[in-house]
Design a protein around this motif. Structure first.
Motif, PDB file in Angstrom:
ATOM      1  N   ILE A 124       0.838  -1.197   0.000  1.00 15.35           N
ATOM      2  CA  ILE A 124       0.000   0.000   0.000  1.00 15.35           C
ATOM      3  C   ILE A 124       0.872   1.246   0.000  1.00 15.35           C
ATOM      4  O   ILE A 124       0.588   2.223  -0.704  1.00 15.35           O
ATOM      5  CB  ILE A 124      -0.947  -0.007   1.216  1.00 15.35           C
ATOM      6  CG1 ILE A 124      -1.946  -1.166   1.093  1.00 15.35           C
ATOM      7  CG2 ILE A 124      -1.680   1.325   1.344  1.00 15.35           C
ATOM      8  CD1 ILE A 124      -2.855  -1.319   2.294  1.00 15.35           C
ATOM      9  N   VAL A 125       1.953   1.217   0.780  1.00 21.53           N
ATOM     10  CA  VAL A 125       2.858   2.366   0.833  1.00 21.53           C
ATOM     11  C   VAL A 125       3.478   2.606  -0.539  1.00 21.53           C
ATOM     12  O   VAL A 125       3.515   3.747  -1.030  1.00 21.53           O
ATOM     13  CB  VAL A 125       3.957   2.147   1.891  1.00 21.53           C
ATOM     14  CG1 VAL A 125       4.982   3.272   1.840  1.00 21.53           C
ATOM     15  CG2 VAL A 125       3.347   2.064   3.281  1.00 21.53           C
ATOM     16  N   GLU A 126       3.978   1.545  -1.176  1.00 25.21           N
ATOM     17  CA  GLU A 126       4.609   1.695  -2.491  1.00 25.21           C
ATOM     18  C   GLU A 126       3.628   2.241  -3.524  1.00 25.21           C
ATOM     19  O   GLU A 126       3.965   3.127  -4.311  1.00 25.21           O
ATOM     20  CB  GLU A 126       5.172   0.347  -2.955  1.00 25.21           C
ATOM     21  CG  GLU A 126       6.452  -0.065  -2.251  1.00 25.21           C
ATOM     22  CD  GLU A 126       7.597   0.888  -2.538  1.00 25.21           C
ATOM     23  OE1 GLU A 126       7.622   1.508  -3.622  1.00 25.21           O
ATOM     24  OE2 GLU A 126       8.474   1.032  -1.660  1.00 25.21           O
ATOM     25  N   ARG A 127       2.400   1.700  -3.520  1.00 26.75           N
ATOM     26  CA  ARG A 127       1.404   2.166  -4.486  1.00 26.75           C
ATOM     27  C   ARG A 127       1.047   3.622  -4.229  1.00 26.75           C
ATOM     28  O   ARG A 127       0.915   4.417  -5.170  1.00 26.75           O
ATOM     29  CB  ARG A 127       0.153   1.291  -4.407  1.00 26.75           C
ATOM     30  CG  ARG A 127      -0.915   1.664  -5.443  1.00 26.75           C
ATOM     31  CD  ARG A 127      -2.017   0.642  -5.534  1.00 26.75           C
ATOM     32  NE  ARG A 127      -2.785   0.573  -4.293  1.00 26.75           N
ATOM     33  CZ  ARG A 127      -2.791  -0.464  -3.467  1.00 26.75           C
ATOM     34  NH1 ARG A 127      -2.041  -1.523  -3.745  1.00 26.75           N
ATOM     35  NH2 ARG A 127      -3.528  -0.455  -2.367  1.00 26.75           N
ATOM     36  N   ALA A 128       0.899   3.990  -2.961  1.00 25.17           N
ATOM     37  CA  ALA A 128       0.558   5.374  -2.630  1.00 25.17           C
ATOM     38  C   ALA A 128       1.683   6.333  -2.996  1.00 25.17           C
ATOM     39  O   ALA A 128       1.427   7.471  -3.415  1.00 25.17           O
ATOM     40  CB  ALA A 128       0.239   5.485  -1.140  1.00 25.17           C
ATOM     41  N   LEU A 129       2.930   5.888  -2.865  1.00 25.66           N
ATOM     42  CA  LEU A 129       4.057   6.723  -3.291  1.00 25.66           C
ATOM     43  C   LEU A 129       4.055   6.918  -4.804  1.00 25.66           C
ATOM     44  O   LEU A 129       4.362   8.008  -5.309  1.00 25.66           O
ATOM     45  CB  LEU A 129       5.377   6.084  -2.841  1.00 25.66           C
ATOM     46  CG  LEU A 129       5.709   6.179  -1.348  1.00 25.66           C
ATOM     47  CD1 LEU A 129       6.879   5.273  -1.002  1.00 25.66           C
ATOM     48  CD2 LEU A 129       6.035   7.626  -0.964  1.00 25.66           C
ATOM     49  N   GLN A 130       3.691   5.872  -5.533  1.00 28.48           N
ATOM     50  CA  GLN A 130       3.653   5.967  -6.995  1.00 28.48           C
ATOM     51  C   GLN A 130       2.523   6.878  -7.480  1.00 28.48           C
ATOM     52  O   GLN A 130       2.690   7.618  -8.450  1.00 28.48           O
ATOM     53  CB  GLN A 130       3.486   4.561  -7.597  1.00 28.48           C
ATOM     54  CG  GLN A 130       4.673   3.633  -7.392  1.00 28.48           C
ATOM     55  CD  GLN A 130       5.925   4.120  -8.084  1.00 28.48           C
ATOM     56  OE1 GLN A 130       5.871   4.740  -9.146  1.00 28.48           O
ATOM     57  NE2 GLN A 130       7.080   3.856  -7.474  1.00 28.48           N
ATOM     58  N   THR A 131       1.373   6.824  -6.793  1.00 29.87           N
ATOM     59  CA  THR A 131       0.219   7.624  -7.232  1.00 29.87           C
ATOM     60  C   THR A 131       0.228   9.043  -6.669  1.00 29.87           C
ATOM     61  O   THR A 131      -0.601   9.862  -7.051  1.00 29.87           O
ATOM     62  CB  THR A 131      -1.092   6.934  -6.802  1.00 29.87           C
ATOM     63  OG1 THR A 131      -1.116   6.822  -5.368  1.00 29.87           O
ATOM     64  CG2 THR A 131      -1.203   5.544  -7.430  1.00 29.87           C
TER      65      THR A 131
END
Length: 351
Positions: free
Chosen positions: A230-237
């Protein structure tokens, strides 16, 4: 043998026929197997902390724990064990920091009042909790409890105090909770890019790679408190945004949980600029340690100035931690006390 019973444990105290200040034995039998296991900790690490910090000998045999030491030391250890057991019964996972916090709270309370396990259980349940999907985060000290309450009830909160008190970690936990509950659309992390007495020179890479070294403590907290994917996806978006303090000018931050870490290294102008970025439906948390200012000589810390100017302003809360609130490692508390020049409360340490 004198006995007192509660719904959570049975306690027996035996005094040996020895001169004053001689050893006392306290025997405790706990009823809940799971809670007792959590109380002891992996490989007995929680009991080892109690032994070292309170100068008692702790012998654990299943749910049966025997304390040996002076009367005052055994009494303090009993209070600590009863308080931790009450937390474990409620389902809290006990970490070394919980043990340290409970020891400090117990020593601060002293023995002015008789110990009540039911009251201990109530006190434990009254400590504020930040409920995250991955795991709950509960206050370990009275100051942390006040800090979490301030985070939940104010739009702007200053967490000021020495390293190891949990001020940044709890700020990230609160921001993560708001994000998970969709109360805010994004988390914005900021920190002044000031080296701690070093010159790192040019850092290669894009903006995130350049500021990563400065924000690593916040990243560590994010991955500890939230699912890594979730952290990685939120950083990407961009739902979790890394925003260097120098690039915040001109922005209005709405629907966001905003954290400014290491705020003691902001200048007065930077702090004023950052504070005025607060937009609608946003929460801002500012953390810093006034004793670790890395600004050039002669520059006033923006954190110190803001804390003075905004003291008592409605909607703004300031929570100040001390060395007594350090939960990182017992040596950190001693180091902080040594640098502050304040003597610590006498706590016996086994050698």
């Amino acid at each position: 043998m004198a006995k007192s019973a509660s719904d959570s444990s049975t306690l027996a105290v035996r005094k040996l026929d020895t001169p004053p200040q001689a050893e006392t034995q306290v025997v405790i039998d706990f009823d809940d197997n799971r809670a007792a296991s959590s109380l002891v900790g992996p490989y007995g690490q929680n009991l080892a902390i109690i032994e070292r910090r309170l100068n008692v000998v702790v012998d654990s045999r299943g749910n049966h724990i025997t304390l040996t030491g002076t009367r005052d030391a055994c009494d303090a250890a009993r209070r600590v064990l009863e308080t931790l057991y009450a937390q474990a019964v409620q389902g809290h996972d006990l970490a070394p920091g919980d043990v340290e916090g409970t020891i400090r709270a117990t020593l601060a309370q002293g023995t002015l009042f008789p110990f009540d396990p039911k009251g201990s259980k109530a006190a434990a349940s009254n400590f504020e909790t930040i409920n995250l999907r991955k795991r709950p985060v509960r206050a370990r000290t009275a100051t942390q409890d006040a800090y979490i309450r301030a985070l939940k009830s104010n739009e702007l909160v200053f967490g000021i105090g020495p390293a190891g008190t949990g001020k940044t970690w709890l700020a990230v936990a609160q921001a993560a909770m708001l994000f998970e509950r969709k109360e805010v659309d994004r988390i914005i992390l900021s920190r002044p890019a000031v080296e701690a007495g070093e010159r790192l020179g040019f850092l290669p890479g894009d903006m995130r790679e350049k500021v990563d070294p400065y924000l690593r403590p916040i990243y560590d907290a994010l991955y500890d408190l939230m699912d890594g994917r979730i952290v990685e996806r939120a950083l990407q978006t961009g739902e979790i945004e890394i925003a260097p303090l120098a690039f915040m000018r001109g922005r209005t931050l709405t629907n966001a949980a905003i954290i400014l870490d290491e705020a003691q290294n902001t200048t007065s102008m930077q702090m004023k600029m950052f504070l005025t970025r607060l937009g609608e439906n946003s929460r801002m948390i500012i953390t810093g340690d006034p004793s670790q200012v890395d600004l050039p000589n002669g520059q006033t810390s923006g954190l110190a100035e803001a804390a003075r100017l905004l003291d008592g302003v409605q909607g703004i809360s300031q929570v100040k931690f001390t060395g007594e609130d350090v939960v990182r490692h017992e040596l950190v508390a001693r180091i902080v006390a040594a640098y502050e020049g304040t003597p610590q409360k006498a706590v016996a340490t086994k050698t």
